[in-house]
Design a protein around this motif. Structure first.
Motif, PDB file in Angstrom:
ATOM      1  N   PRO A 197     -16.312  19.598  48.435  1.00  0.00           N
ATOM      2  CA  PRO A 197     -16.969  20.687  47.711  1.00  0.00           C
ATOM      3  C   PRO A 197     -18.465  20.434  47.604  1.00  0.00           C
ATOM      4  N   GLY A 198     -19.203  21.471  47.247  1.00  0.00           N
ATOM      5  CA  GLY A 198     -20.635  21.286  47.038  1.00  0.00           C
ATOM      6  C   GLY A 198     -20.930  20.392  45.847  1.00  0.00           C
ATOM      7  N   HIS A 199     -20.034  20.409  44.859  1.00  0.00           N
ATOM      8  CA  HIS A 199     -20.189  19.599  43.654  1.00  0.00           C
ATOM      9  C   HIS A 199     -18.834  19.011  43.288  1.00  0.00           C
ATOM     10  N   GLY A 200     -18.795  17.716  43.008  1.00  0.00           N
ATOM     11  CA  GLY A 200     -17.561  17.096  42.563  1.00  0.00           C
ATOM     12  C   GLY A 200     -16.966  16.150  43.576  1.00  0.00           C
ATOM     13  N   ALA A 201     -15.780  15.668  43.254  1.00  0.00           N
ATOM     14  CA  ALA A 201     -15.120  14.673  44.095  1.00  0.00           C
ATOM     15  C   ALA A 201     -14.561  15.288  45.366  1.00  0.00           C
ATOM     16  N   VAL A 202     -14.527  14.495  46.415  1.00  0.00           N
ATOM     17  CA  VAL A 202     -13.866  14.888  47.653  1.00  0.00           C
ATOM     18  C   VAL A 202     -12.368  14.957  47.389  1.00  0.00           C
ATOM     19  N   ALA A 203     -11.721  16.021  47.848  1.00  0.00           N
ATOM     20  CA  ALA A 203     -10.273  16.179  47.695  1.00  0.00           C
ATOM     21  C   ALA A 203      -9.576  15.703  48.962  1.00  0.00           C
ATOM     22  N   GLU A 204      -8.490  14.968  48.774  1.00  0.00           N
ATOM     23  CA  GLU A 204      -7.718  14.469  49.910  1.00  0.00           C
ATOM     24  C   GLU A 204      -6.238  14.700  49.653  1.00  0.00           C
ATOM     25  N   GLY A 205      -5.497  14.944  50.721  1.00  0.00           N
ATOM     26  CA  GLY A 205      -4.048  15.071  50.608  1.00  0.00           C
ATOM     27  C   GLY A 205      -3.625  16.202  49.701  1.00  0.00           C
ATOM     28  N   ALA A 206      -2.733  15.897  48.757  1.00  0.00           N
ATOM     29  CA  ALA A 206      -2.174  16.916  47.863  1.00  0.00           C
ATOM     30  C   ALA A 206      -3.225  17.544  46.960  1.00  0.00           C
ATOM     31  N   GLU A 207      -4.346  16.862  46.755  1.00  0.00           N
ATOM     32  CA  GLU A 207      -5.392  17.404  45.898  1.00  0.00           C
ATOM     33  C   GLU A 207      -6.010  18.661  46.496  1.00  0.00           C
ATOM     34  N   VAL A 208      -5.945  18.807  47.819  1.00  0.00           N
ATOM     35  CA  VAL A 208      -6.495  20.003  48.463  1.00  0.00           C
ATOM     36  C   VAL A 208      -5.787  21.256  47.937  1.00  0.00           C
ATOM     37  N   ALA A 209      -4.458  21.231  47.947  1.00  0.00           N
ATOM     38  CA  ALA A 209      -3.694  22.373  47.438  1.00  0.00           C
ATOM     39  C   ALA A 209      -3.924  22.574  45.945  1.00  0.00           C
ATOM     40  N   ALA A 210      -4.100  21.485  45.211  1.00  0.00           N
ATOM     41  CA  ALA A 210      -4.336  21.583  43.773  1.00  0.00           C
ATOM     42  C   ALA A 210      -5.656  22.290  43.474  1.00  0.00           C
ATOM     43  N   ARG A 211      -6.688  22.014  44.284  1.00  0.00           N
ATOM     44  CA  ARG A 211      -7.972  22.692  44.087  1.00  0.00           C
ATOM     45  C   ARG A 211      -7.832  24.200  44.315  1.00  0.00           C
ATOM     46  N   LEU A 212      -7.143  24.571  45.385  1.00  0.00           N
ATOM     47  CA  LEU A 212      -6.929  25.990  45.654  1.00  0.00           C
ATOM     48  C   LEU A 212      -6.163  26.646  44.513  1.00  0.00           C
ATOM     49  N   ALA A 213      -5.131  25.974  44.035  1.00  0.00           N
ATOM     50  CA  ALA A 213      -4.320  26.531  42.955  1.00  0.00           C
ATOM     51  C   ALA A 213      -5.143  26.712  41.686  1.00  0.00           C
ATOM     52  N   ALA A 214      -6.027  25.758  41.386  1.00  0.00           N
ATOM     53  CA  ALA A 214      -6.847  25.852  40.175  1.00  0.00           C
ATOM     54  C   ALA A 214      -7.791  27.044  40.237  1.00  0.00           C
ATOM     55  N   ASP A 215      -8.457  27.232  41.376  1.00  0.00           N
ATOM     56  CA  ASP A 215      -9.375  28.367  41.502  1.00  0.00           C
ATOM     57  C   ASP A 215      -8.618  29.690  41.472  1.00  0.00           C
ATOM     58  N   ARG A 216      -7.454  29.734  42.121  1.00  0.00           N
ATOM     59  CA  ARG A 216      -6.662  30.966  42.108  1.00  0.00           C
ATOM     60  C   ARG A 216      -6.172  31.289  40.697  1.00  0.00           C
ATOM     61  N   ALA A 217      -5.774  30.263  39.955  1.00  0.00           N
ATOM     62  CA  ALA A 217      -5.293  30.490  38.593  1.00  0.00           C
ATOM     63  C   ALA A 217      -6.414  31.010  37.700  1.00  0.00           C
ATOM     64  N   TYR A 218      -7.604  30.464  37.867  1.00  0.00           N
ATOM     65  CA  TYR A 218      -8.745  30.923  37.069  1.00  0.00           C
ATOM     66  C   TYR A 218      -9.052  32.386  37.371  1.00  0.00           C
TER      67      TYR A 218
END
Length: 255
Positions: A197-218
């Motif tokens: 991402p432009g800001h924050g930690a690099v996402a790897e593995g299962a965290e990739v789907a978690a990031r998408l889910a968080a933005d979609r939920a918001y």
């Protein structure tokens, strides 16, 4: 923070103390491409030291979107083309003085004459590697970069673990723009193991789907007129309360 770290083959990231901003270096056949380098003068200089140690020339730069903190440069990177999507380059050019003023206020030692000196990327992508995923969420002409052969998505100011989705107040229809952008990024995520991402930690593995889910939920909560339940909000992030309220108000006008 403060070290150039390899996250995939030929892809390095250096994180700033300023809002966890990520500078990205990508190796291509004839050199290096710098994506969103930042953030203040001393950090840009240290990034130049890191790039020098890689032993390859910088052939171009790329700004994922036309916000001032993604439009920076340093003379040591060289007098090479710096690109953005046509829409982003047009806005960056028209708002150059504002970007320079904001850089002067927030990032000491930045070479102000080099801020926002970007040109439109050609339709074939020129020397910027991978596939560009252009959308209108967060900023005009925002573009993620998919490096499918390396399993990496450079997401710009999307899919962050520290920033909620932030609407562009210049544009109407941000609820729809974010929904469409997240659908496209979700398709790209099927091909990657790493998201930067432009800001924050690099996402790897299962965290990739978690990031998408968080933005979609918001975005989904705002679309329904509900208050999002989001770990990125709360007393630990009071500085996001203002942008969040702005999002809520803009979403109410768009529903």
């Amino acid at each position: 923070m403060g070290e150039l770290r390899q996250v995939a083959d030929g892809v390095w990231v250096r994180q700033s103390d300023w809002v966890w901003s990520n500078s990205i270096v990508v190796r291509v056949e004839d050199g290096l491409v710098l994506i969103d380098p930042g953030i203040d003068g001393s950090e840009l200089s240290r990034l130049a030291d890191d790039v020098d140690r890689l032993g390859l020339p910088v052939i171009c730069g790329f700004a994922t979107h036309p916000h001032w903190d993604h439009l920076l440069w340093h003379p040591r990177f060289g007098d090479v083309p710096r690109y953005a999507t046509p829409a982003a380059a047009d806005l960056a050019t028209s708002a150059r003085e504002r970007a320079r003023a904001m850089a002067a206020e927030s990032a000491s030692g930045v070479p102000l004459d080099l801020v926002a000196q970007v040109t439109p990327l050609t339709a074939d992508g020129g020397r910027v590697p991978g596939e560009l995923i252009e959308h209108q969420a967060h900023a005009v002409g925002h573009a993620a970069v998919l490096l499918a052969d390396r399993g990496v998505l450079l997401a710009g100011d999307m899919l962050s673990d520290v920033l909620i989705p932030l609407f562009d107040v210049r544009q109407d229809g941000q609820l729809g723009a974010y929904g469409a952008a997240l659908d496209r990024l979700g398709e790209a995520a099927h091909h990657v193991d790493v998201v930067v991402p432009g800001h924050g930690a690099v996402a790897e593995g299962a965290e990739v789907a978690a990031r998408l889910a968080a933005d979609r939920a918001y975005i989904g909560a705002l679309r329904r007129g509900e208050e999002p339940v989001d770990a990125r909000l709360g007393p630990h992030a009071d500085w996001l309360s203002g942008p969040h309220r702005s999002n809520v108000e803009q979403a109410a006008r768009e529903r």
